[in-house]
Design an enzyme around this catalytic site. Structure first.
Site, PDB file in Angstrom:
ATOM      1  N   LYS A  33      -0.128  21.653 -35.518  1.00  0.00           N
ATOM      2  CA  LYS A  33      -1.192  21.898 -34.534  1.00  0.00           C
ATOM      3  C   LYS A  33      -2.066  23.053 -35.005  1.00  0.00           C
ATOM      4  O   LYS A  33      -1.571  24.153 -35.256  1.00  0.00           O
ATOM      5  CB  LYS A  33      -0.617  22.239 -33.158  1.00  0.00           C
ATOM      6  CG  LYS A  33      -1.718  22.434 -32.107  1.00  0.00           C
ATOM      7  CD  LYS A  33      -1.175  22.824 -30.755  1.00  0.00           C
ATOM      8  CE  LYS A  33      -1.052  24.311 -30.580  1.00  0.00           C
ATOM      9  NZ  LYS A  33      -2.239  24.975 -30.029  1.00  0.00           N
ATOM     10  N   LEU A  61      -8.727  21.853 -29.967  1.00  0.00           N
ATOM     11  CA  LEU A  61     -10.040  22.508 -29.893  1.00  0.00           C
ATOM     12  C   LEU A  61     -10.520  22.702 -28.453  1.00  0.00           C
ATOM     13  O   LEU A  61     -11.518  23.379 -28.223  1.00  0.00           O
ATOM     14  CB  LEU A  61     -11.078  21.697 -30.686  1.00  0.00           C
ATOM     15  CG  LEU A  61     -10.741  21.491 -32.167  1.00  0.00           C
ATOM     16  CD1 LEU A  61     -11.842  20.686 -32.857  1.00  0.00           C
ATOM     17  CD2 LEU A  61     -10.544  22.827 -32.884  1.00  0.00           C
ATOM     18  N   LYS A  62      -9.844  22.096 -27.507  1.00  0.00           N
ATOM     19  CA  LYS A  62     -10.176  22.247 -26.075  1.00  0.00           C
ATOM     20  C   LYS A  62     -11.697  22.164 -25.854  1.00  0.00           C
ATOM     21  O   LYS A  62     -12.328  23.060 -25.292  1.00  0.00           O
ATOM     22  CB  LYS A  62      -9.606  23.557 -25.531  1.00  0.00           C
ATOM     23  CG  LYS A  62      -8.077  23.635 -25.616  1.00  0.00           C
ATOM     24  CD  LYS A  62      -7.523  24.871 -24.937  1.00  0.00           C
ATOM     25  CE  LYS A  62      -6.001  24.875 -24.847  1.00  0.00           C
ATOM     26  NZ  LYS A  62      -5.313  25.135 -26.111  1.00  0.00           N
ATOM     27  N   HIS A  64     -15.343  21.400 -24.436  1.00  0.00           N
ATOM     28  CA  HIS A  64     -15.874  21.415 -23.066  1.00  0.00           C
ATOM     29  C   HIS A  64     -17.372  21.667 -23.138  1.00  0.00           C
ATOM     30  O   HIS A  64     -17.811  22.793 -23.349  1.00  0.00           O
ATOM     31  CB  HIS A  64     -15.171  22.535 -22.277  1.00  0.00           C
ATOM     32  CG  HIS A  64     -15.484  22.537 -20.809  1.00  0.00           C
ATOM     33  ND1 HIS A  64     -14.877  23.409 -19.934  1.00  0.00           N
ATOM     34  CD2 HIS A  64     -16.307  21.772 -20.056  1.00  0.00           C
ATOM     35  CE1 HIS A  64     -15.327  23.190 -18.704  1.00  0.00           C
ATOM     36  NE2 HIS A  64     -16.196  22.207 -18.759  1.00  0.00           N
ATOM     37  N   PRO A  67     -21.537  15.685 -22.087  1.00  0.00           N
ATOM     38  CA  PRO A  67     -20.935  14.513 -22.752  1.00  0.00           C
ATOM     39  C   PRO A  67     -21.488  14.245 -24.149  1.00  0.00           C
ATOM     40  O   PRO A  67     -20.728  13.974 -25.089  1.00  0.00           O
ATOM     41  CB  PRO A  67     -21.262  13.369 -21.789  1.00  0.00           C
ATOM     42  CG  PRO A  67     -21.342  14.031 -20.448  1.00  0.00           C
ATOM     43  CD  PRO A  67     -21.939  15.390 -20.692  1.00  0.00           C
ATOM     44  N   ASN A  68     -22.792  14.346 -24.300  1.00  0.00           N
ATOM     45  CA  ASN A  68     -23.410  14.022 -25.587  1.00  0.00           C
ATOM     46  C   ASN A  68     -22.929  14.966 -26.692  1.00  0.00           C
ATOM     47  O   ASN A  68     -22.668  14.544 -27.829  1.00  0.00           O
ATOM     48  CB  ASN A  68     -24.940  14.112 -25.430  1.00  0.00           C
ATOM     49  CG  ASN A  68     -25.662  13.620 -26.655  1.00  0.00           C
ATOM     50  OD1 ASN A  68     -25.455  12.481 -27.068  1.00  0.00           O
ATOM     51  ND2 ASN A  68     -26.481  14.470 -27.251  1.00  0.00           N
TER      52      ASN A  68
HETATM   53  O1  C5P Z   1       4.461  30.261 -27.563  1.00  0.00           O
HETATM   54  P1  C5P Z   1       4.246  29.454 -28.809  1.00  0.00           P
HETATM   55  O2  C5P Z   1       3.950  30.302 -30.022  1.00  0.00           O
HETATM   56  O3  C5P Z   1       5.352  28.458 -29.058  1.00  0.00           O
HETATM   57  O4  C5P Z   1       2.929  28.648 -28.462  1.00  0.00           O
HETATM   58  C1  C5P Z   1       2.596  27.535 -29.217  1.00  0.00           C
HETATM   59  C2  C5P Z   1       1.211  27.056 -28.905  1.00  0.00           C
HETATM   60  O5  C5P Z   1       1.113  26.599 -27.580  1.00  0.00           O
HETATM   61  C3  C5P Z   1       0.119  28.105 -29.090  1.00  0.00           C
HETATM   62  O6  C5P Z   1      -0.838  27.534 -29.964  1.00  0.00           O
HETATM   63  C4  C5P Z   1      -0.436  28.318 -27.716  1.00  0.00           C
HETATM   64  O7  C5P Z   1      -1.831  28.472 -27.738  1.00  0.00           O
HETATM   65  C5  C5P Z   1      -0.060  27.060 -26.997  1.00  0.00           C
HETATM   66  N1  C5P Z   1       0.225  27.301 -25.579  1.00  0.00           N
HETATM   67  C6  C5P Z   1      -0.543  26.669 -24.627  1.00  0.00           C
HETATM   68  N2  C5P Z   1      -0.277  26.864 -23.293  1.00  0.00           N
HETATM   69  C7  C5P Z   1       0.719  27.659 -22.911  1.00  0.00           C
HETATM   70  C8  C5P Z   1       1.521  28.289 -23.876  1.00  0.00           C
HETATM   71  C9  C5P Z   1       1.235  28.090 -25.215  1.00  0.00           C
HETATM   72  O8  C5P Z   1      -1.448  25.918 -24.970  1.00  0.00           O
HETATM   73  N3  C5P Z   1       0.949  27.807 -21.626  1.00  0.00           N
END
Ligand code: C5P
Length: 225
Positions: A33, A61-62, A64, A67-68
């Site tokens: 990831k 990459l989340k 947001h 749409p285009n």
């Molecule tokens: O805590 P750890 O190092 O295992 O986190 C792994 C990944 O999970 C990180 O890339 C973090 O951004 C993501 N994460 C998340 N939401 C959370 C906790 C961790 O997206 N609540």
């Protein structure tokens, strides 16, 4: 045999260190990831380098935006052949539909609902008058009806979400192995518990990347699954 569901979160600033770690544990994880920080620092080049390890790549990459623009971004990363990409469900139905339509056939598009960094007061401050749990369920429903593959959710929620969305693809971060030394004050979920509750992908970062012996840590987690 099922493929290993563990995706190693490579949240390391240096490309060479990230690649070295991925190579070291590559036989005992199912994918890699890469987050926004990595992508902003190393871009397509960094992803191409990590592809050489030979594992599926999850681009967290989340996205947001309108749409285009999100559809354009999905097309621009198509060449990187990600196995999973995340977008924000709060971007709305049209954005999610267009993102999914622009993704490659083999790419799962998964929605982030409510960031775990936000509490009820934060939601209220942006005009959302629901608690984080209810808001997450509402956005999960919207993602489902918009045709996405699944959502990102915590190990505590995945069981309930899985009951509502039987064929959903669920990405679960925030896991700690049973012998975990990290976060021992908090109620944690183990990789095995999350998988048994319906997780499709287990995102694990620091329990492997910050372990004294990352290879042993990855093997130990694999052995529990
Ligand atoms: O805590 P750890 O190092 O295992 O986190 C792994 C990944 O999970 C990180 O890339 C973090 O951004 C993501 N994460 C998340 N939401 C959370 C906790 C961790 O997206 N609540």
């Amino acid at each position: 045999m099922n493929r290993n569901p563990v995706y190693l979160a490579l949240d390391l600033p240096r490309l060479d260190a990230a690649e070295a770690l991925a190579r070291k544990v590559s036989g005992h994880i199912g994918g890699i990831k890469l987050g926004l920080e990595f992508f902003c620092a190393h871009g397509h080049h960094g992803v191409h380098e990590l592809h050489k390890v030979g594992l599926p790549i999850f681009l967290d990459l989340k996205l947001h935006d309108i749409p285009n623009t999100v559809a354009g971004a999905m097309q621009a990363i198509h060449v990187l052949q990600p196995s999973i990409v995340t977008i924000h469900a709060a971007g709305g139905r049209a954005m999610m539909e267009d993102a999914k339509a622009a993704a490659g056939e083999n790419c799962k598009v998964v929605a982030v609902t409510v960031l775990t960094s936000l509490d009820g007061d934060d939601l209220s401050a942006i005009g959302v008058n629901a608690n984080p749990y209810d808001q997450a369920l509402r956005l999960a429903d919207l993602a489902h009806s918009a045709g996405l593959d699944g959502i990102v959710c915590s190990g505590h929620e995945v069981g309930a979400v899985h009951k509502q969305w039987k064929d959903g693809y669920f990405v679960v971060p925030g896991l700690r192995p049973a012998d975990g030394k990290v976060g021992d004050q908090k109620r944690t979920v183990t990789p095995r518990e999350a998988r048994d509750a319906g997780a499709s992908v287990l995102v694990i970062g620091r329990p492997i990347s910050r372990a004294e012996d990352p290879l042993a840590a990855a093997k130990a987690i694999e052995a529990t699954l």
